[in-house]
Design a protein around this motif. Structure first.
Motif, PDB file in Angstrom:
ATOM      1  N   ALA A  99      -9.343 -17.363  -4.516  1.00 22.76           N
ATOM      2  CA  ALA A  99     -10.007 -16.127  -4.111  1.00 22.76           C
ATOM      3  C   ALA A  99     -11.192 -16.380  -3.190  1.00 22.76           C
ATOM      4  CB  ALA A  99     -10.470 -15.366  -5.358  1.00 22.76           C
ATOM      5  N   GLU A 100     -11.766 -17.575  -3.250  1.00 25.83           N
ATOM      6  CA  GLU A 100     -12.933 -17.916  -2.439  1.00 25.83           C
ATOM      7  C   GLU A 100     -12.543 -18.498  -1.078  1.00 25.83           C
ATOM      8  OE1 GLU A 100     -16.834 -17.952  -1.569  1.00 25.83           O
ATOM      9  OE2 GLU A 100     -16.086 -17.318  -3.534  1.00 25.83           O
ATOM     10  N   MET A 101     -11.291 -18.897  -0.931  1.00 26.20           N
ATOM     11  CA  MET A 101     -10.886 -19.639   0.259  1.00 26.20           C
ATOM     12  C   MET A 101     -10.598 -18.721   1.445  1.00 26.20           C
ATOM     13  SD  MET A 101      -8.355 -22.494  -1.492  1.00 26.20           S
ATOM     14  CE  MET A 101      -8.143 -23.476  -0.008  1.00 26.20           C
ATOM     15  N   THR A 102     -10.991 -19.184   2.616  1.00 25.89           N
ATOM     16  CA  THR A 102     -10.612 -18.510   3.850  1.00 25.89           C
ATOM     17  C   THR A 102      -9.183 -18.895   4.208  1.00 25.89           C
ATOM     18  OG1 THR A 102     -11.337 -20.321   5.274  1.00 25.89           O
ATOM     19  CG2 THR A 102     -13.000 -18.670   4.668  1.00 25.89           C
ATOM     20  N   LEU A 103      -8.603 -18.164   5.139  1.00 27.72           N
ATOM     21  CA  LEU A 103      -7.264 -18.502   5.595  1.00 27.72           C
ATOM     22  C   LEU A 103      -7.227 -19.913   6.175  1.00 27.72           C
ATOM     23  CD1 LEU A 103      -4.331 -17.830   6.252  1.00 27.72           C
ATOM     24  CD2 LEU A 103      -5.144 -16.656   8.333  1.00 27.72           C
ATOM     25  N   GLU A 104      -8.260 -20.294   6.916  1.00 29.50           N
ATOM     26  CA  GLU A 104      -8.312 -21.631   7.505  1.00 29.50           C
ATOM     27  C   GLU A 104      -8.337 -22.713   6.424  1.00 29.50           C
ATOM     28  OE1 GLU A 104      -9.504 -18.724  10.491  1.00 29.50           O
ATOM     29  OE2 GLU A 104     -10.153 -19.081   8.414  1.00 29.50           O
ATOM     30  N   GLU A 105      -9.048 -22.466   5.339  1.00 32.02           N
ATOM     31  CA  GLU A 105      -9.111 -23.442   4.247  1.00 32.02           C
ATOM     32  C   GLU A 105      -7.774 -23.535   3.508  1.00 32.02           C
ATOM     33  OE1 GLU A 105     -13.907 -23.084   3.347  1.00 32.02           O
ATOM     34  OE2 GLU A 105     -12.512 -21.602   2.518  1.00 32.02           O
ATOM     35  N   LYS A 106      -7.109 -22.404   3.341  1.00 36.01           N
ATOM     36  CA  LYS A 106      -5.776 -22.433   2.741  1.00 36.01           C
ATOM     37  C   LYS A 106      -4.810 -23.214   3.626  1.00 36.01           C
ATOM     38  CE  LYS A 106      -6.308 -17.848   0.592  1.00 36.01           C
ATOM     39  NZ  LYS A 106      -5.845 -16.436   0.622  1.00 36.01           N
ATOM     40  N   ALA A 107      -4.866 -22.945   4.924  1.00 34.93           N
ATOM     41  CA  ALA A 107      -3.945 -23.615   5.851  1.00 34.93           C
ATOM     42  C   ALA A 107      -4.122 -25.127   5.813  1.00 34.93           C
ATOM     43  CB  ALA A 107      -4.150 -23.089   7.265  1.00 34.93           C
ATOM     44  N   GLY A 108      -5.343 -25.598   5.627  1.00 34.53           N
ATOM     45  CA  GLY A 108      -5.587 -27.035   5.579  1.00 34.53           C
ATOM     46  C   GLY A 108      -4.840 -27.731   4.468  1.00 34.53           C
ATOM     47  N   LEU A 109      -4.532 -27.011   3.372  1.00 33.32           N
ATOM     48  CA  LEU A 109      -3.798 -27.592   2.253  1.00 33.32           C
ATOM     49  C   LEU A 109      -2.361 -27.949   2.625  1.00 33.32           C
ATOM     50  CD1 LEU A 109      -4.796 -25.048  -0.555  1.00 33.32           C
ATOM     51  CD2 LEU A 109      -5.544 -27.425  -0.454  1.00 33.32           C
ATOM     52  N   PHE A 110      -1.815 -27.272   3.617  1.00 34.76           N
ATOM     53  CA  PHE A 110      -0.389 -27.322   3.911  1.00 34.76           C
ATOM     54  C   PHE A 110       0.037 -28.544   4.711  1.00 34.76           C
ATOM     55  CE2 PHE A 110      -0.589 -23.130   2.367  1.00 34.76           C
ATOM     56  CZ  PHE A 110       0.681 -22.593   2.246  1.00 34.76           C
ATOM     57  N   PHE A 111      -0.906 -29.365   5.131  1.00 32.38           N
ATOM     58  CA  PHE A 111      -0.590 -30.443   6.062  1.00 32.38           C
ATOM     59  C   PHE A 111      -0.967 -31.787   5.456  1.00 32.38           C
ATOM     60  CE2 PHE A 111      -0.845 -26.550   8.328  1.00 32.38           C
ATOM     61  CZ  PHE A 111       0.187 -26.627   9.241  1.00 32.38           C
ATOM     62  N   GLN A 112       0.032 -32.658   5.389  1.00 31.46           N
ATOM     63  CA  GLN A 112      -0.166 -34.018   4.874  1.00 31.46           C
ATOM     64  C   GLN A 112       0.342 -34.987   5.935  1.00 31.46           C
ATOM     65  OE1 GLN A 112       1.035 -36.980   1.154  1.00 31.46           O
ATOM     66  NE2 GLN A 112       1.735 -34.869   1.126  1.00 31.46           N
ATOM     67  N   THR A 113      -0.552 -35.830   6.435  1.00 31.16           N
ATOM     68  CA  THR A 113      -0.134 -36.717   7.502  1.00 31.16           C
ATOM     69  C   THR A 113      -0.771 -38.085   7.356  1.00 31.16           C
ATOM     70  OG1 THR A 113       0.266 -36.783   9.896  1.00 31.16           O
ATOM     71  CG2 THR A 113      -1.951 -36.156   9.176  1.00 31.16           C
ATOM     72  N   MET A 114      -0.422 -38.980   8.267  1.00 30.33           N
ATOM     73  CA  MET A 114      -0.928 -40.344   8.217  1.00 30.33           C
ATOM     74  C   MET A 114      -2.421 -40.381   8.521  1.00 30.33           C
ATOM     75  SD  MET A 114       1.999 -41.597   7.528  1.00 30.33           S
ATOM     76  CE  MET A 114       1.759 -43.371   7.521  1.00 30.33           C
ATOM     77  N   ILE A 115      -3.107 -41.307   7.864  1.00 29.01           N
ATOM     78  CA  ILE A 115      -4.527 -41.518   8.097  1.00 29.01           C
ATOM     79  C   ILE A 115      -4.790 -43.023   8.027  1.00 29.01           C
ATOM     80  CG2 ILE A 115      -5.236 -41.381   5.661  1.00 29.01           C
ATOM     81  CD1 ILE A 115      -7.680 -39.737   6.605  1.00 29.01           C
ATOM     82  N   THR A 116      -5.764 -43.476   8.781  1.00 29.46           N
ATOM     83  CA  THR A 116      -6.134 -44.890   8.741  1.00 29.46           C
ATOM     84  C   THR A 116      -7.532 -45.036   8.166  1.00 29.46           C
ATOM     85  OG1 THR A 116      -6.923 -44.744  11.023  1.00 29.46           O
ATOM     86  CG2 THR A 116      -4.679 -45.559  10.687  1.00 29.46           C
ATOM     87  N   MET A 117      -7.856 -46.248   7.744  1.00 27.69           N
ATOM     88  CA  MET A 117      -9.183 -46.550   7.228  1.00 27.69           C
ATOM     89  C   MET A 117      -9.848 -47.569   8.142  1.00 27.69           C
ATOM     90  SD  MET A 117      -8.231 -48.988   3.956  1.00 27.69           S
ATOM     91  CE  MET A 117      -9.720 -49.985   4.038  1.00 27.69           C
ATOM     92  N   GLY A 118     -11.162 -47.641   8.079  1.00 31.97           N
ATOM     93  CA  GLY A 118     -11.884 -48.648   8.832  1.00 31.97           C
ATOM     94  C   GLY A 118     -11.578 -50.041   8.303  1.00 31.97           C
ATOM     95  N   PRO A 119     -11.850 -51.086   9.083  1.00 31.07           N
ATOM     96  CA  PRO A 119     -11.447 -52.457   8.735  1.00 31.07           C
ATOM     97  C   PRO A 119     -11.949 -52.939   7.384  1.00 31.07           C
ATOM     98  CG  PRO A 119     -12.207 -52.356  11.011  1.00 31.07           C
ATOM     99  CD  PRO A 119     -12.524 -51.023  10.401  1.00 31.07           C
ATOM    100  N   ASP A 120     -13.142 -52.503   6.967  1.00 32.38           N
ATOM    101  CA  ASP A 120     -13.687 -53.002   5.699  1.00 32.38           C
ATOM    102  C   ASP A 120     -14.024 -51.865   4.746  1.00 32.38           C
ATOM    103  OD1 ASP A 120     -14.404 -55.136   4.001  1.00 32.38           O
ATOM    104  OD2 ASP A 120     -16.530 -54.841   4.495  1.00 32.38           O
ATOM    105  N   GLY A 121     -13.292 -50.759   4.893  1.00 37.08           N
ATOM    106  CA  GLY A 121     -13.490 -49.661   3.954  1.00 37.08           C
ATOM    107  C   GLY A 121     -14.363 -48.536   4.465  1.00 37.08           C
TER     108      GLY A 121
END
Length: 605
Positions: A42-64
């Motif tokens: 109930a508190e979420m905006t449409l943009e915040e809801k939309a962010g939940l729908f996407f799962q993709t690749m992510i990288t990390m820095g060399p030492d965390g």
């Protein structure tokens, strides 16, 4: 001030609108999860809801540390994902040097997420990380994690308790670094001998695949105690990705068709039924499109007759459905163009593809990072916000039940102790030995006596020296041990090259080399059977033949020398010829004529 706070200071819109801590009732852990979900939604905006729908690749820095934009993989920075795109589901790409580095990166990413308006925690997922394969489209090299045989090797042990124990150990290692979703197990049936994705399956038999797949899920999801200590399993690839036309893989257009000449569509559902009975939380449909069935001839991620009619309605599945990667947007992978896997709907625009996926019954777009597209579709009235809310509930429920809102952080020092611990590595090593399968042993050359003169190929001399005297030529040796890869035809360069497809016949020069060595000295040939190779020519000339699905040289030599028992059993038939393979029906198990070795074959020493 943290880096996350600094990054947000330039834009105060979200911060000004953020509820005070006392006004975040969804953080009250005493409330039922369903009520907490509704309070947050109930508190979420449409943009915040939309962010939940996407799962993709992510990288990390060399030492965390948090990663900047990655030009090699074409990925935005960690900050852009979380702060600008409002995304909070990510699949970690690559191998880290230490578990502690992954844990530190995970904590930094959670801190970044905590600084957003609603502080919704991040969920990190991964492809398998405990085996030997180097295919980035299927799994990651083990790195700091304990190393086990690939899934076909687990199937070769025929040991459900061992498989569940593997899942439990992997769960402990994943949670130690902050990984909370396993993009596996893969319970497709390996009914097409040429298919490139068999290594991550439990083989050709539906009963074995179902039993072991369920054990795997129980291990990851902490049995009946799903919650803060669990990893959510995503079974794939519904409704079964094995029956590929000519064995080609639907990552690529030439492999988009799944065919059922034997009318065995229902058989491929059996392992998924066992996964549902085991309480699996998430499902991934495959890229392929069914041809000649009652279902719409479009990729399964777009297929309402499959995702809603079959999965949601027939099986009553109310967990998360996440598409396989990249159904909407054309991309570039490893410097090469890679079109969206929109099989059967290639003519549709990105917006139309997204509408069709949502209408089919999916909750999440794998490998996509375009929430603005979903927002526009809702604002244009092409997707109802009520439909968005239905999927958002499932996605939020998973975060709450995993305990991420209570404590999203991990202990980086403890991660280095837990992950790859001596106990876990020893159990992985034992599983490698248990999976090794002796296929032939002419003249009883196995087990060999330690201390003999050894000629080896594919085994480092230092390891071999613990079992005998390493010599430079077959003529000097008492025994030769050669390690080979199952044959394949390279389909292309870059990403495509990781998918082993095509002929299962060994090259004539490979057979000739084995014959030459075997003419000089008793010879053992060990083959990495990521696909069921045509082994007849090798069996004819070698003195012993072994199959493996991920085993160190030490594990192999322990079994060959009798220091460890030979226990493995074939998880599929080994065909006698390519003519038999080509004549077999892709959806029918055990359909190659007169196989060289049958499912379940394996000698003891």
């Amino acid at each position: 001030m943290t880096d996350a706070s600094t990054a947000l200071s330039a834009s105060t819109t979200d911060l000004d609108a953020a509820p005070a801590a006392s006004e975040r009732p969804w953080l009250d852990a005493s409330l039922p999860v369903a009520e907490r979900v509704e309070l947050l939604l109930a508190e979420m905006t449409l943009e915040e809801k939309a962010g939940l729908f996407f799962q993709t690749m992510i990288t990390m820095g060399p030492d965390g540390e948090l990663a900047d934009a990655d030009p090699v993989f074409g990925l935005p920075s960690n900050r852009e994902y979380v702060l600008e795109r409002r995304m909070n589901h990510f699949n970690l790409l690559g191998v880290a040097p230490t578990a502690g580095a992954i844990a530190r990166w995970h904590n930094a990413l959670q801190e970044l997420a905590a600084s957003t308006r609603l502080g919704i925690p991040v969920t990190i997922s991964t492809d398998p990380r405990h085996s030997f394969t180097d295919n980035p489209g299927a799994a990651m090299l083990s790195g700091p994690f304990s190393q086990w045989p690939d899934t076909l090797g687990l199937a070769a042990t025929r040991d459900a308790a061992l498989v569940e124990r593997f899942g439990d150990i992997a769960r402990q290692e994943y949670t130690a670094v902050g990984i909370r979703v396993a993009l596996h197990p893969q319970v497709d049936l390996a009914t097409e001998p040429r298919w490139s994705r068999q290594l991550q399956t439990f083989g050709e038999d539906a009963e074995v695949s179902g039993e072991l797949g369920a054990a795997y899920i129980r291990g990851f999801q902490n049995g009946a105690s799903f919650g803060p200590g669990a990893v959510s399993a995503m079974v794939k690839h519904f409704p079964g990705g094995g029956p590929q036309q000519d064995g080609e893989d639907p990552h690529f257009e030439y492999g988009r068709e799944q065919v059922y000449p034997g009318r065995k569509f229902e058989l491929h559902l059996k392992p998924f039924e066992d996964a549902f009975a085991a309480g699996v939380r998430q499902v991934m449909p495959y890229y392929g499109m069914p041809v000649g069935t009652e279902y719409e001839e479009v990729g399964f991620g777009f297929n309402k007759s499959v995702l809603t009619g079959l999965l949601r309605e027939r099986y009553g599945f109310d967990g998360v459905v996440c598409t396989d990667w990249g159904l909407v947007t054309d991309a570039e992978i490893m410097g090469q163009p890679f079109p969206a896997r929109a099989w059967g709907v290639e003519h549709l625009s990105r917006e139309e593809r997204m509408v069709k996926i949502i209408d089919a019954g999916a909750d999440q777009f794998g490998g996509e990072a375009c929430p603005e597209l979903l927002v526009a579709l809702v604002e244009d009235g092409r997707i109802a916000e009520e439909r968005v809310d239905a999927s958002a509930r499932r996605l939020l429920r998973e975060k709450f039940e995993l305990g991420l809102f209570e404590d999203p952080y991990v202990d980086a020092d403890a991660a280095d102790v837990i992950v790859g611990s001596p106990e876990f590595r020893a159990e992985g090593d034992a599983a490698q030995r248990a999976a090794l399968t002796i296929l032939a042993n002419r003249d009883a050359v196995l087990p060999f006596a330690t201390g003999v003169k050894l000629y080896v190929e594919g085994i480092d001399a230092e390891t071999a020296a613990a079992y005998g005297t390493v010599v430079a030529t077959p003529a000097e040796a008492d025994l030769a041990v050669l390690r080979l890869q199952a044959p394949y035809e390279q389909r292309g360069n870059g990403f495509e090259s990781f998918f082993h497809a095509g002929s299962l016949d060994f090259a004539p020069e490979t057979v000739a080399h084995v014959a030459e060595v075997a003419a000089a000295v008793p010879t053992v040939v060990d083959v990495f059977l990521d696909r069921p190779a045509i082994l007849g020519p090798i069996v004819e000339v070698a003195h012993a033949v072994v199959g493996n699905w991920g085993a160190s040289s030490a594990a192999l030599l322990d079994v060959l020398s009798g220091a460890a028992a030979a226990k493995g059993r074939l998880p599929f038939d080994l065909p006698r010829s390519m003519a038999a393979v080509e004549a077999s029906r892709p959806d029918v198990p055990f359909d190659t004529e007169d196989p060289l070795f049958r499912f379940g074959h394996g000698l003891t020493l």
